[in-house]
Design a protein around this motif. Structure first.
Motif, short mmCIF file in Angstrom:
data_model
loop_
_atom_site.label_atom_id
_atom_site.label_comp_id
_atom_site.label_asym_id
_atom_site.label_seq_id
_atom_site.Cartn_x
_atom_site.Cartn_y
_atom_site.Cartn_z
N VAL A 1 0.86 -1.18 0.00
CA VAL A 1 0.00 0.00 0.00
C VAL A 1 0.89 1.23 0.00
O VAL A 1 1.83 1.33 0.80
N GLN A 2 0.62 2.16 -0.89
CA GLN A 2 1.44 3.37 -0.96
C GLN A 2 1.09 4.28 0.20
O GLN A 2 -0.05 4.66 0.39
N VAL A 3 2.10 4.67 0.99
CA VAL A 3 1.90 5.53 2.15
C VAL A 3 2.87 6.69 2.06
O VAL A 3 4.07 6.48 1.90
N ASN A 4 2.39 7.89 2.13
CA ASN A 4 3.28 9.04 2.13
C ASN A 4 4.01 9.12 3.45
O ASN A 4 3.41 8.93 4.51
N ARG A 5 5.30 9.45 3.40
CA ARG A 5 6.06 9.67 4.62
C ARG A 5 5.46 10.86 5.37
O ARG A 5 5.03 11.84 4.77
N VAL A 6 5.39 10.79 6.70
CA VAL A 6 4.89 11.90 7.49
C VAL A 6 5.83 13.09 7.31
O VAL A 6 7.03 12.99 7.55
N LYS A 7 5.29 14.18 6.84
CA LYS A 7 6.10 15.37 6.61
C LYS A 7 6.62 15.92 7.93
O LYS A 7 5.92 15.91 8.94
N LYS A 8 7.84 16.40 7.91
CA LYS A 8 8.41 16.97 9.12
C LYS A 8 7.59 18.18 9.55
O LYS A 8 7.41 19.14 8.80
N LEU A 9 7.03 18.12 10.75
CA LEU A 9 6.14 19.18 11.21
C LEU A 9 6.89 20.48 11.48
O LEU A 9 6.40 21.56 11.16
N LEU A 10 8.09 20.38 12.07
CA LEU A 10 8.83 21.57 12.48
C LEU A 10 10.14 21.68 11.71
O LEU A 10 10.81 20.69 11.45
N SER A 11 10.48 22.90 11.38
CA SER A 11 11.81 23.21 10.86
C SER A 11 12.26 24.51 11.51
O SER A 11 11.43 25.36 11.88
N TYR A 12 13.55 24.67 11.65
CA TYR A 12 14.10 25.79 12.41
C TYR A 12 14.99 26.66 11.53
O TYR A 12 15.73 26.16 10.68
#
Length: 784
Positions: free
Chosen positions: A112-123
């Protein structure tokens, strides 16, 4: 495994009069459609410095002008694709074709194709960025709720603080939101509409001098030609029930862009609890006053609607117009049951407080932006008009034995604010600077009618204020690792308050800022700096109207207030997914809530006064985790120490208060196969000081589960907030003559069912949407 490749085909070699022009088109390999908004960065091999930066146009095309012959590294980045680096050579006369591929970031799990969880925070060195596009936290939550879950931000009783600082400027697509309608706007704004939120802890001199921190909210911009619309709504049930709904539509015709939205919230609120205090005379306790409070019979309606139009005749010119109306209506009846013991005498009073208020504000904004070169130098003209109306009506009925007493209190205020600004940004290879000017004029007309026992008192006032500001800021890059930013802002304020007699003041403030950045590599950055800011008192706190809170408590403005001045020193360090920040703020003439006590009537008058100096240290730590690819987590810890001095009751007496306190937030998001997502959020705070008030510890735990439907065009989400019913706080005062304790239990535990469905049509060619980059000043002290 399906992959999506981004193909870039470069068509080179246009030479005329000794100038090299490097042009090309960036297209998606699968759809062969041009991609707008791809970031293009060219690095010169000779000195390893950035030579050019630009974005691809609406059709994916780009053109680099005045390029010297030689070797370069080209870096391409786009949302949803891996960054690509390509070595290129710019010849003097010859031509060449080149190809670069960017692969979309995907993974396979159990076929099943699953998108990687996008990084919520960047600094970055001056801010933290919440990337909400596609994140689970954005689905089914409003922006105020999202901010309460965010690092660096604390939301208490709908007041937003950033690292303990309260003079926060909040912008929506570069347009400032009035503080008086801030809670209303953010509570009706769906997180699913937001692309990102930037929390700027070290704002530049370009921002107003009364800004210690900035929250920039950017909505998603539709890049597809045609009509795109969405509908969303939610219902919730706690002790009371409520709901909300909204519509959004946009039309992209290429060079012309239209958008509109409408939101409405309706709910019933509950405030049940008590407020108990000691009766003090000559510093001695002579009795007590106990009040049982029940505000459960009320209706609250709020919402907004807006419309905007953008026109982009070329890639270098943008013109935008916006209109927004926010409304807030409340109709409530509250009961207060009072028991007063004075020495050996006992009396009881039953009172009903019938409160109605109607708040409306209208904003009109326009701006024009001209891009001057490929390094994104620009000039911007912006203007805004604000009309704000606030009407409150109170009827207080007091029953003591067989006697009844009625008090009527009606207030009305109308504000008009006009803003005009010019900003010029010039970028060079190593150096960039900004210069600008801003003028704000605010006028308010106010009237209060107070009727007690048929004795009528009328108070009228007019307020005029003009603020003229000029700023200059520059940034020099010594190398790829070392950067220095300097800024200076000057603000002249001239105001006049016409009451029984005129009160006039004018003052000028220099507001310098400096920041040093060191970037060791992509994993480690460090910055340190200093900033001086001014915080003017709000208009409502300057105008000496009285608003009845209960039988023994009123709220009143203070026309003698002067601005407070902040001196902030800060350091910030980031190492991979860990960010550490240390702040020290010194506040002169600090503005704090204060109370005046009348021992004859036992009445408290809550007001605001200038204290002496206030000192605050804040240390914060934020750490992101990706335990597995479908689990995104962030931990935030913050500790503070606050101390300040204030005038005592005796002449010349100086009193002091201090306290250590902290808070913690822990956010978790799980992306599960087949469109299921789960979120779990915890926030907790120890007891802290708010002026002379001691605020008790509290916490909030939220759980939610979401299911994507119809090919991710829709979702439905079920969530529970304040799971352990610990979000309400106790408030107490311990300084003579104010010895009191209060607790109001609000309807904070709720089960919410929310949904959204996106419609789209005409998804053909790409077009770069227009961002309203207006510079609206809806002064914070309204706050706008």
């Amino acid at each position: 495994m399906k992959t999506l490749l981004l193909t870039t085909i470069f068509f080179i070699s246009l030479t005329a009069k000794g100038q090299n022009i490097y042009s090309g088109t960036i297209v998606d390999q699968k759809t062969l459609q041009g991609l707008a908004g791809v970031s293009i960065k060219l690095i010169d091999h000779d000195d390893n410095q950035t030579s050019k930066m630009l974005m691809s146009a609406h059709d994916g095309s780009f053109m680099l002008k005045d390029i010297h012959a030689g070797g370069y590294k080209m870096i391409l980045t786009a949302t949803g694709y891996k960054s690509a680096e390509r070595e290129i050579i710019i010849p003097g006369t010859s031509s060449k074709a080149d190809t670069t591929f960017l692969m979309k970031d995907e993974l396979m799990l159990d076929e099943v194709q699953v998108n990687r969880v996008k990084k919520l925070l960047s600094y970055k060195t001056d801010r933290v960025i919440l990337n909400l596009d596609g994140s689970d936290i954005a689905q089914g939550n409003d922006v105020m709720t999202i901010l309460s879950m965010s690092p660096y931000v604390q939301v208490v009783n709908n007041q937003i603080k950033v690292q303990g600082k309260t003079n926060i400027a909040v912008f929506l697509d570069k347009q400032r939101i009035p503080e008086t309608s801030l809670q209303m706007v953010l509570s009706t704004l769906s997180g699913d509409k937001i692309e990102r939120i930037e929390i700027i802890t070290a704002p530049s001199s370009k921002y107003d001098g009364n800004t210690s921190a900035v929250i920039e909210i950017y909505t998603k911009k539709k890049k597809t030609k045609g009509i795109i619309a969405s509908i969303e709504g939610s219902i919730f049930k706690g002790i009371k029930a409520g709901g909300s709904g909204g519509l959004t539509a946009s039309v992209n015709l290429g060079k012309v862009y239209f958008e509109a939205d409408a939101n409405h919230n309706t709910k019933k609120m509950i405030e049940k609890g008590y407020q108990n205090r000691l009766l003090i005379k000559d510093s001695q306790e002579i009795g007590e006053l106990n009040q049982d409070i029940d505000f459960s019979d009320n209706n609250y309606n709020s919402g907004s609607y807006s419309a905007g139009m953008g026109y982009q005749p070329s890639n270098n010119d943008r013109l935008a117009f916006t209109f927004r109306r926010n409304y807030n209506k409340y109709d409530g009846l509250g009961n207060v049951f009072i028991t007063k013991r004075e020495n050996d005498n006992l009396s009881k009073i039953d009172s009903k407080n019938d409160i109605k208020y109607d708040i409306n504000n209208y904003t009109f904004g326009t701006n024009y932006i001209r891009t001057l070169d490929t390094l994104d130098s620009r000039i911007q003209f912006s203007g805004d008009i604000l009309v704000y109306e606030n009407e409150k009506n109170q009827k207080l009925e007091e029953i003591t034995g067989s006697e009844k007493q009625y008090t009527f209190n009606n207030t009305y205020s109308k504000f008009n604010a006009k803003t005009f600004a010019i900003d010029f940004d010039k970028n060079y290879k190593r150096f960039k600077y900004s210069v600008g000017t801003k003028y704000v004029h605010t006028q308010s007309d106010n009237i209060q009618r107070f009727n007690q026992n048929n004795i009528i008192d009328t108070l009228e006032s007019r307020f005029n204020e003009s603020i003229f500001a000029l700023y200059l800021s520059g940034e020099y890059k010594f190398s790829e690792k070392v950067n220095l930013s300097l800024g200076l802002r000057g603000e002249h304020t001239d105001y006049k308050l016409s009451l029984q007699q005129d009160l006039k003041r004018n003052y000028f403030h220099f507001l310098p800022k400096v920041r040093f950045d060191y970037l060791l590599n992509d994993n480690y950055t460090f910055s340190a700096g200093y900033a001086r800011n001014i915080n003017r008192p709000s208009y409502s706190k300057l105008i000496p109207y009285e608003f009845i809170i209960d039988n023994y408590t009123v709220n009143r403005g203070n026309s003698k207030l002067i601005p407070e001045v902040h001196h902030e020193f800060f350091m910030n360090a980031s190492l991979k997914e860990t960010n550490l920040t240390l702040n020290h703020t010194i506040t002169n003439n600090s503005l704090n809530d204060y109370y005046i006590y009348n021992p004859e009537t036992y009445k408290y008058t809550l007001t605001t006064d200038n204290f002496y100096n206030k000192y605050q240290w804040t240390l914060s730590l934020s750490r992101s985790f990706n335990f597995v690819k479908f689990w995104n987590s962030n931990l935030y810890l913050e500790g503070s120490h606050l101390k300040f001095s204030y005038p005592g009751l005796e002449d010349g007496e100086i009193k002091r208060k201090s306290k250590y306190y902290g808070n913690l937030s822990f956010y978790n998001s799980f992306a599960i196969a087949n469109g299921w997502n789960v979120e779990a959020v915890f926030f907790g705070s120890t007891a802290f000081l708010d002026g002379l008030y001691d605020i008790g510890a509290f916490s909030n735990t939220t759980l939610g589960v979401r299911k994507s439907l119809f090919g991710k065009k829709a979702f439905i989400k079920l969530s529970v907030s304040d799971l352990f019913y610990d979000a309400n706080v106790k408030v107490k005062t311990e300084d003579l003559p104010a010895i009191s304790q209060s607790y109001l239990k609000r309807d904070t535990r709720k089960v919410t069912l929310s949904f959204k469905y996106n419609f789209s049509a005409g998804a053909k060619s790409k077009s770069k949407s227009l961002e309203n980059d207006g510079n609206t000043t809806l002064k914070e002290r309204l706050g706008m």
